[in-house]
Design a protein around this motif. Structure first.
Motif, PDB file in Angstrom:
ATOM      1  N   GLY A   5       7.942 -15.829  10.748  1.00 49.62           N
ATOM      2  CA  GLY A   5       6.796 -14.940  10.584  1.00 49.62           C
ATOM      3  C   GLY A   5       7.096 -13.498  10.955  1.00 49.62           C
ATOM      4  N   VAL A   6       8.305 -13.034  10.608  1.00 47.84           N
ATOM      5  CA  VAL A   6       8.686 -11.658  10.934  1.00 47.84           C
ATOM      6  C   VAL A   6       9.208 -10.925   9.705  1.00 47.84           C
ATOM      7  N   LEU A   7       9.009  -9.628   9.736  1.00 49.08           N
ATOM      8  CA  LEU A   7       9.469  -8.735   8.682  1.00 49.08           C
ATOM      9  C   LEU A   7      10.944  -8.425   8.896  1.00 49.08           C
ATOM     10  N   PHE A   8      11.779  -8.701   7.879  1.00 50.72           N
ATOM     11  CA  PHE A   8      13.200  -8.385   7.958  1.00 50.72           C
ATOM     12  C   PHE A   8      13.496  -7.009   7.390  1.00 50.72           C
ATOM     13  N   ALA A   9      12.842  -6.658   6.285  1.00 51.51           N
ATOM     14  CA  ALA A   9      13.079  -5.375   5.631  1.00 51.51           C
ATOM     15  C   ALA A   9      11.897  -5.071   4.715  1.00 51.51           C
ATOM     16  N   TYR A  10      11.750  -3.788   4.382  1.00 48.86           N
ATOM     17  CA  TYR A  10      10.697  -3.396   3.433  1.00 48.86           C
ATOM     18  C   TYR A  10      11.098  -2.102   2.744  1.00 48.86           C
ATOM     19  N   THR A  11      10.420  -1.855   1.640  1.00 48.33           N
ATOM     20  CA  THR A  11      10.555  -0.577   0.948  1.00 48.33           C
ATOM     21  C   THR A  11       9.215  -0.238   0.304  1.00 48.33           C
ATOM     22  N   GLU A  12       8.960   1.044   0.190  1.00 44.01           N
ATOM     23  CA  GLU A  12       7.771   1.479  -0.562  1.00 44.01           C
ATOM     24  C   GLU A  12       8.105   1.355  -2.046  1.00 44.01           C
ATOM     25  N   LEU A  13       7.108   0.922  -2.805  1.00 46.02           N
ATOM     26  CA  LEU A  13       7.330   0.714  -4.236  1.00 46.02           C
ATOM     27  C   LEU A  13       7.287   2.028  -4.991  1.00 46.02           C
ATOM     28  N   ASP A  39       0.245  -3.682   2.552  1.00 44.66           N
ATOM     29  CA  ASP A  39       0.634  -3.020   3.793  1.00 44.66           C
ATOM     30  C   ASP A  39       1.854  -3.754   4.345  1.00 44.66           C
ATOM     31  N   LEU A  40       2.219  -3.515   5.588  1.00 45.06           N
ATOM     32  CA  LEU A  40       3.430  -4.115   6.152  1.00 45.06           C
ATOM     33  C   LEU A  40       3.183  -5.462   6.834  1.00 45.06           C
ATOM     34  N   SER A  41       2.044  -6.079   6.518  1.00 48.61           N
ATOM     35  CA  SER A  41       1.766  -7.419   7.041  1.00 48.61           C
ATOM     36  C   SER A  41       1.958  -8.435   5.919  1.00 48.61           C
ATOM     37  N   ASN A  42       1.823  -9.675   6.253  1.00 49.16           N
ATOM     38  CA  ASN A  42       1.927 -10.727   5.227  1.00 49.16           C
ATOM     39  C   ASN A  42       0.570 -11.352   4.939  1.00 49.16           C
ATOM     40  N   LYS A  43      -0.488 -10.561   5.068  1.00 45.42           N
ATOM     41  CA  LYS A  43      -1.847 -11.093   4.913  1.00 45.42           C
ATOM     42  C   LYS A  43      -2.339 -11.125   3.469  1.00 45.42           C
ATOM     43  N   ASP A  44      -2.005 -10.135   2.684  1.00 45.45           N
ATOM     44  CA  ASP A  44      -2.467 -10.056   1.295  1.00 45.45           C
ATOM     45  C   ASP A  44      -1.247  -9.777   0.421  1.00 45.45           C
ATOM     46  N   GLU A  94      -0.333  -2.037  -9.416  1.00 48.56           N
ATOM     47  CA  GLU A  94      -0.885  -0.807  -8.839  1.00 48.56           C
ATOM     48  C   GLU A  94      -1.617  -1.071  -7.522  1.00 48.56           C
ATOM     49  N   GLU A  95      -1.942  -2.318  -7.230  1.00 52.27           N
ATOM     50  CA  GLU A  95      -2.623  -2.679  -5.990  1.00 52.27           C
ATOM     51  C   GLU A  95      -1.669  -2.805  -4.805  1.00 52.27           C
ATOM     52  N   TYR A  96      -0.366  -2.825  -5.061  1.00 55.20           N
ATOM     53  CA  TYR A  96       0.618  -3.099  -4.020  1.00 55.20           C
ATOM     54  C   TYR A  96       1.481  -1.873  -3.751  1.00 55.20           C
ATOM     55  N   ASN A  97       1.701  -1.600  -2.459  1.00 47.63           N
ATOM     56  CA  ASN A  97       2.438  -0.414  -2.044  1.00 47.63           C
ATOM     57  C   ASN A  97       3.845  -0.715  -1.533  1.00 47.63           C
ATOM     58  N   TYR A  98       4.102  -1.972  -1.173  1.00 50.08           N
ATOM     59  CA  TYR A  98       5.366  -2.314  -0.528  1.00 50.08           C
ATOM     60  C   TYR A  98       5.967  -3.587  -1.112  1.00 50.08           C
ATOM     61  N   ALA A  99       7.285  -3.669  -0.997  1.00 49.06           N
ATOM     62  CA  ALA A  99       8.013  -4.917  -1.186  1.00 49.06           C
ATOM     63  C   ALA A  99       8.563  -5.286   0.183  1.00 49.06           C
ATOM     64  N   LEU A 100       8.293  -6.513   0.603  1.00 49.95           N
ATOM     65  CA  LEU A 100       8.720  -6.985   1.919  1.00 49.95           C
ATOM     66  C   LEU A 100       9.732  -8.100   1.761  1.00 49.95           C
ATOM     67  N   ILE A 101      10.679  -8.153   2.673  1.00 47.20           N
ATOM     68  CA  ILE A 101      11.524  -9.333   2.823  1.00 47.20           C
ATOM     69  C   ILE A 101      11.113  -9.936   4.158  1.00 47.20           C
ATOM     70  N   TRP A 102      10.527 -11.116   4.074  1.00 45.19           N
ATOM     71  CA  TRP A 102       9.813 -11.722   5.198  1.00 45.19           C
ATOM     72  C   TRP A 102      10.395 -13.092   5.524  1.00 45.19           C
ATOM     73  N   SER A 103      10.601 -13.374   6.806  1.00 47.64           N
ATOM     74  CA  SER A 103      11.037 -14.700   7.222  1.00 47.64           C
ATOM     75  C   SER A 103       9.802 -15.587   7.362  1.00 47.64           C
ATOM     76  N   GLN A 104       9.678 -16.551   6.462  1.00 47.74           N
ATOM     77  CA  GLN A 104       8.551 -17.470   6.557  1.00 47.74           C
ATOM     78  C   GLN A 104       8.680 -18.376   7.774  1.00 47.74           C
ATOM     79  N   LYS A 105       9.895 -18.716   8.142  1.00 45.12           N
ATOM     80  CA  LYS A 105      10.108 -19.608   9.276  1.00 45.12           C
ATOM     81  C   LYS A 105       9.632 -18.982  10.586  1.00 45.12           C
TER      82      LYS A 105
END
Length: 85
Positions: A73-81, A30-35, A60-71
């Motif tokens: 904790g925010v989502l910079f960009a995403y796309t559906e796979l 999903d659009l979080s960084n939890k899993d 097949e378990e993953y729906n998105y690619a995220l570009i995430w700022s670890q510093k």
């Protein structure tokens, strides 16, 4: 997603994002960084770029690619796979 010589690859084409601190590329359900699966540091802010996906990952378990700022904790960009298999 695509496969080349038996290696799973996440490929961004025509990528254009703003650079940020400590950006990582994740596969996510999903659009979080939890899993997520961390594919490593972001390699580019513009153009085409490939990231190797570990062979143990069931993509097949993953729906998105995220570009995430670890510093921050925010989502910079995403796309559906989109699978190329």
């Amino acid at each position: 997603m695509l496969e080349f010589d038996g290696q799973k690859i996440l490929r961004f084409e025509n990528l254009e994002i703003t650079n940020g601190p400590s950006l990582h590329v994740y596969l996510s359900k999903d659009l979080s960084n939890k899993d997520v699966v961390d594919l490593g540091e972001n390699l580019a802010t513009k153009g085409n770029v490939n990231y190797s996906v570990p062979s143990t990952v069931n993509i097949e378990e993953y729906n998105y690619a995220l570009i995430w700022s670890q510093k921050y904790g925010v989502l910079f960009a995403y796309t559906e796979l989109q699978s190329m298999f």
